[in-house]
Structures are given as C-alpha cells and as structure tokens.
Design an enzyme around this catalytic site. Structure first.
Site, PDB file in Angstrom:
ATOM      1  N   LYS A  98      25.080  70.371  63.450  1.00  0.00           N
ATOM      2  CA  LYS A  98      25.253  68.967  63.824  1.00  0.00           C
ATOM      3  C   LYS A  98      25.498  68.898  65.326  1.00  0.00           C
ATOM      4  O   LYS A  98      26.391  69.592  65.829  1.00  0.00           O
ATOM      5  CB  LYS A  98      26.469  68.378  63.117  1.00  0.00           C
ATOM      6  CG  LYS A  98      26.283  68.232  61.632  1.00  0.00           C
ATOM      7  CD  LYS A  98      27.471  67.508  61.028  1.00  0.00           C
ATOM      8  CE  LYS A  98      27.283  67.239  59.552  1.00  0.00           C
ATOM      9  NZ  LYS A  98      26.339  68.071  58.828  1.00  0.00           N
ATOM     10  N   ASP A 132      20.827  68.964  62.227  1.00  0.00           N
ATOM     11  CA  ASP A 132      21.149  67.982  61.194  1.00  0.00           C
ATOM     12  C   ASP A 132      21.104  66.597  61.829  1.00  0.00           C
ATOM     13  O   ASP A 132      21.280  66.457  63.032  1.00  0.00           O
ATOM     14  CB  ASP A 132      22.585  68.193  60.686  1.00  0.00           C
ATOM     15  CG  ASP A 132      22.718  69.406  59.787  1.00  0.00           C
ATOM     16  OD1 ASP A 132      21.696  69.905  59.306  1.00  0.00           O
ATOM     17  OD2 ASP A 132      23.866  69.837  59.571  1.00  0.00           O
ATOM     18  N   GLN A 161      16.051  60.822  58.317  1.00  0.00           N
ATOM     19  CA  GLN A 161      16.555  60.144  57.114  1.00  0.00           C
ATOM     20  C   GLN A 161      15.657  58.981  56.675  1.00  0.00           C
ATOM     21  O   GLN A 161      15.382  58.081  57.466  1.00  0.00           O
ATOM     22  CB  GLN A 161      17.964  59.603  57.413  1.00  0.00           C
ATOM     23  CG  GLN A 161      18.955  60.690  57.780  1.00  0.00           C
ATOM     24  CD  GLN A 161      20.010  60.214  58.758  1.00  0.00           C
ATOM     25  OE1 GLN A 161      19.739  59.380  59.622  1.00  0.00           O
ATOM     26  NE2 GLN A 161      21.222  60.742  58.649  1.00  0.00           N
ATOM     27  N   ARG A 182      12.731  68.064  58.285  1.00  0.00           N
ATOM     28  CA  ARG A 182      13.386  68.062  56.969  1.00  0.00           C
ATOM     29  C   ARG A 182      13.682  66.597  56.646  1.00  0.00           C
ATOM     30  O   ARG A 182      14.544  65.981  57.255  1.00  0.00           O
ATOM     31  CB  ARG A 182      14.705  68.842  57.025  1.00  0.00           C
ATOM     32  CG  ARG A 182      15.496  68.792  55.724  1.00  0.00           C
ATOM     33  CD  ARG A 182      16.993  68.872  55.977  1.00  0.00           C
ATOM     34  NE  ARG A 182      17.382  70.091  56.636  1.00  0.00           N
ATOM     35  CZ  ARG A 182      18.488  70.186  57.383  1.00  0.00           C
ATOM     36  NH1 ARG A 182      19.272  69.150  57.561  1.00  0.00           N
ATOM     37  NH2 ARG A 182      18.803  71.319  57.960  1.00  0.00           N
ATOM     38  N   LYS A 185      17.250  61.720  52.302  1.00  0.00           N
ATOM     39  CA  LYS A 185      17.425  60.281  52.071  1.00  0.00           C
ATOM     40  C   LYS A 185      18.450  59.694  53.036  1.00  0.00           C
ATOM     41  O   LYS A 185      18.324  58.563  53.470  1.00  0.00           O
ATOM     42  CB  LYS A 185      17.833  60.038  50.621  1.00  0.00           C
ATOM     43  CG  LYS A 185      16.700  60.332  49.639  1.00  0.00           C
ATOM     44  CD  LYS A 185      17.046  59.974  48.210  1.00  0.00           C
ATOM     45  CE  LYS A 185      15.939  60.437  47.269  1.00  0.00           C
ATOM     46  NZ  LYS A 185      16.279  60.206  45.849  1.00  0.00           N
ATOM     47  N   ALA A 187      22.917  60.419  54.236  1.00  0.00           N
ATOM     48  CA  ALA A 187      24.208  60.602  53.554  1.00  0.00           C
ATOM     49  C   ALA A 187      25.337  59.736  54.112  1.00  0.00           C
ATOM     50  O   ALA A 187      26.452  59.818  53.623  1.00  0.00           O
ATOM     51  CB  ALA A 187      24.618  62.070  53.651  1.00  0.00           C
ATOM     52  N   ARG A 290      31.093  63.243  50.998  1.00  0.00           N
ATOM     53  CA  ARG A 290      29.698  62.769  50.978  1.00  0.00           C
ATOM     54  C   ARG A 290      28.974  63.299  49.742  1.00  0.00           C
ATOM     55  O   ARG A 290      28.150  62.614  49.150  1.00  0.00           O
ATOM     56  CB  ARG A 290      28.966  63.172  52.263  1.00  0.00           C
ATOM     57  CG  ARG A 290      29.373  62.349  53.470  1.00  0.00           C
ATOM     58  CD  ARG A 290      28.324  62.390  54.563  1.00  0.00           C
ATOM     59  NE  ARG A 290      28.197  63.697  55.138  1.00  0.00           N
ATOM     60  CZ  ARG A 290      28.962  64.159  56.141  1.00  0.00           C
ATOM     61  NH1 ARG A 290      29.893  63.388  56.654  1.00  0.00           N
ATOM     62  NH2 ARG A 290      28.788  65.369  56.620  1.00  0.00           N
ATOM     63  N   ARG A 291      29.289  64.541  49.334  1.00  0.00           N
ATOM     64  CA  ARG A 291      28.668  65.106  48.116  1.00  0.00           C
ATOM     65  C   ARG A 291      29.114  64.313  46.888  1.00  0.00           C
ATOM     66  O   ARG A 291      28.329  64.041  45.996  1.00  0.00           O
ATOM     67  CB  ARG A 291      29.036  66.587  47.923  1.00  0.00           C
ATOM     68  CG  ARG A 291      28.635  67.533  49.046  1.00  0.00           C
ATOM     69  CD  ARG A 291      27.146  67.713  49.197  1.00  0.00           C
ATOM     70  NE  ARG A 291      26.414  66.697  49.908  1.00  0.00           N
ATOM     71  CZ  ARG A 291      26.309  66.566  51.232  1.00  0.00           C
ATOM     72  NH1 ARG A 291      26.897  67.409  52.019  1.00  0.00           N
ATOM     73  NH2 ARG A 291      25.592  65.595  51.768  1.00  0.00           N
TER      74      ARG A 291
END
Ligand SMILES: Cc1cc2nc3c(=O)[nH]c(=O)nc-3n(C[C@H](O)[C@H](O)[C@H](O)COP(=O)(O)OP(=O)(O)OC[C@H]3O[C@@H](n4cnc5c(N)ncnc54)[C@H](O)[C@@H]3O)c2cc1C
Length: 309
Positions: A98, A132, A161, A182, A185, A187, A290-291
């Site tokens: 990040k 990221d 995203q 990559r 969607k 997060a 977030r997960r």
C-alpha cells in the site's frame, strides 16, 4: 451498501476497538482463518505449501498509518529483505504494497524513490512488485506512482477497483503502457458520489472492465488479473477469455488466503494460473474488519472463537 457492511467498515476506523481486539485471544484465534501467522516466517511457510500445490503467492505486511518518514524507510528495508528471502527459498512469490505504508501521505517523491528501489529488487530477484489500491483519495497518486515504476520496469502491477465510476477511463488510459492490472471490486467505505452503492452494479462493472482487459490481452497488451472470490463471475470470465482466444496463463486469478481454498485448488487443477494473497504482521485489525465486512456472516465465526470453538 448493507447496514452490516457499513457498520463493520466504520468500526475498522476505531483506534479504541483496534487496541481492544488486538489484545484479545479470541480475536487472534479468529484472524487465523485469514492469515497463517503474524510473522513473515509463517507467510513464507504458507507460500511454500501453496507452491507445492502449484499456486503462487503474493505477500503483504499489514501496516499502521505512518507518522514519520523514517518509518517508511524501515518498511522499504523490510520488503527488500522479503525479496531476498523469496529468492533464497526459490518461491514463486510476489510482493504487494500500500503506498501509505511507504509514506505517500508524507511525501509522494520519497514514496516513489522507495518504490523504485523495491522495483529494482523485484527485477533482480525474479519476483514482481504490486501496488494495492486504497480509498478513492489515493487513486491519482497510486496511478502516478505506477506510471513512474512501469516506465523503468516490466514486472509491476496495480490494483484497480470496479466500484469506482472513474475506473473504465483509468483502465483505458493505462492500457497504453501494457499494464498488469489486478481488478478487484473494492474494499473501502466510499461515498455514492464516487462509487456504485449497489453490489449488482459493482459486479456488472467488474465484468465489463474485465472484458476491456481481456480484449486488450487478445491484442498482446497487458496482463489481466481477476482478484475476486466470486466463482460464477470467474467462470463467466473464463468463458469470455476462451471465446476471445485469450489462453490460460494470459490472465490470472488471485484470491485471499483462507477464502475459497477448495475452489483455488480446483481452478489450479483445471490449468488456470491461481495466486493467493497472504498477509502477515501485527497491525491486522483494520484489514480484518474489511474481511468481515465483505461477508458479515463471518462475524459468526468470530463469535464461535470467543467461546473457544
Ligand atoms: C488478491 C486480492 C487483492 C485485493 N486487493 C485489493 C486492493 O488492493 N484494494 C481494494 O480495495 N480491495 C482489494 N481486495 C478486496 C476486494 O476489493 C473485495 O473487497 C474482496 O475481494 C471481496 O469481494 P469479492 O470480489 O470476493 O466478491 P463478493 O461478491 O464480495 O464475494 C463473492 C463470494 O466470495 C466469498 N467471500 C468474499 N469475501 C469473503 C470473505 N471476506 N470471507 C469469506 N468469504 C468471502 C463469499 O462466499 C461471497 O459470496 C483484494 C482482493 C483480492 C482477492
């Protein structure tokens, strides 16, 4: 956005909750579902196990927001060591970072310099470096950093995203530099002014942008990565690739450690290139929330861990 998702993403920003959770044994037990351990060693061991099954790995250290420039130097040096350990163990592993972990909030120039050092290490060790994507306020800077890296190195990727309205235009512009993208969607908790609030629109946008990437791959430009656990969507994209004549290996599928492991193995068995993103580090609270937000049913898993299940 569902109320549960919105609440979990709000909770992710609470320093008080982060302190409480990080010290609780039940939370540490629950987080193990998504990460093999807090230490780099555990992540490298997991990469070794996955490699034996034919799956590559992307490693990322979970970090706190930085307050001083020296902290970014320490993060850079940590990742330099990781590249050397990847090479030492002969692992098919990449690193994803990040920009905030490398101090983009403090200095864009210094962050770019750190990333250039890491991009060279990636090239020297036969690995690759990924950026990221964080919340929408970072998109311009992350793309700028990506362009700077890509102008000097080949094996560099960026996350994009599908929930952002701007994404098709960003992708169109990036395709000119033969990017590794990559597609995910998204997060973060974003306002409706910048991102689709409804999941079905995010899913549809993913399919369309992935199509844009596959069309480009067909012309020999870019490497599309589908960063999702949405198996029906992946199946539709594999069909789309086949119908365009884009072969296995000209696109990849990336998922997170601990999610849809059986499907990751199955897709690998079918000849698809599958890589697993493995996180490690002590600062897991925000990332873990977030997960949970991605699948609020996971909260039951945490509750089971509270009672020792
Ligand atoms: C390799 C990789 C890299 C990523 N990098 C970034 C990034 O740089 N920036 C960013 O904003 N986001 C990133 N993400 C996260 C991404 O934006 C989504 O939040 C996340 O992948 C969940 O959406 P989904 O595509 O899996 O689809 P969904 O439609 O949300 O989920 C599809 C199915 O997958 C399963 N599933 C999804 N999430 C979970 C979960 N947490 N636990 C259990 N089951 C789950 C569920 O069964 C669900 O029905 C990344 C994701 C991956 C896989």
């Amino acid at each position: 956005m569902s109320i549960a998702r919105s609440m979990l993403l709000k909770a992710a920003d609470s320093p008080w909750l982060a302190r409480q959770m990080s010290q609780r044994a039940f939370a540490r037990r629950a987080v193990r579902k998504f990460m093999p351990g807090e230490e780099l060693e555990a992540a490298l061991d997991a990469a070794q196990t996955l490699a034996a099954k034919g799956q590559g790995t992307i490693l990322t250290q979970l970090g706190e927001a930085l307050s001083r420039p020296e902290e970014a130097v320490a993060v850079r040096d940590h990742y330099l060591d990781v590249f050397h350990q990847i090479k030492g163990r002969g692992l098919p592993a990449w690193i994803s970072i990040k920009p905030t972990q490398l101090g983009v909030d403090q200095s864009l120039d210094a962050c770019r310099d750190h990333l250039l050092v890491l991009a060279k290490a990636a090239a020297d060790t036969g690995s690759s470096l990924w950026l990221d994507m964080e919340d929408h306020t970072y998109v311009d800077r992350t793309i700028e950093l990506y362009r700077a890296l890509r102008s000097r190195h080949d094996r560099i990727g960026i996350a994009i995203q599908s929930y952002l309205y701007r994404t098709p235009k960003d992708v169109e512009a990036l395709l000119a530099i033969d990017p590794w993208i990559r597609l995910v969607k998204g997060a973060y908790k974003e306002p409706a002014a910048v991102a689709y609030p409804a999941k079905r629109d995010v899913d549809q946008a993913f399919f369309e942008v992935a199509g844009q990437l596959l069309e480009s791959a067909k012309r020999g430009k870019g490497l599309p990565i589908f960063g999702t656990h949405d198996i029906p969507l992946i199946r539709r994209l594999i069909d789309r690739a086949k119908s365009l004549g884009v072969k296995q290996g000209q696109y990849e599928i990336h998922m997170l450690y601990g999610i849809r492991a059986a499907e990751q193995a199955q897709l690998t068995g079918e000849g698809e290139t599958v890589k697993t993103l493995v996180s490690y580090g002590q600062a897991w609270f925000k990332w873990y929330m977030r997960r949970l937000a991605e699948r609020p049913a996971n909260v039951w898993f945490v509750m089971k861990s509270m009672v020792g299940g």
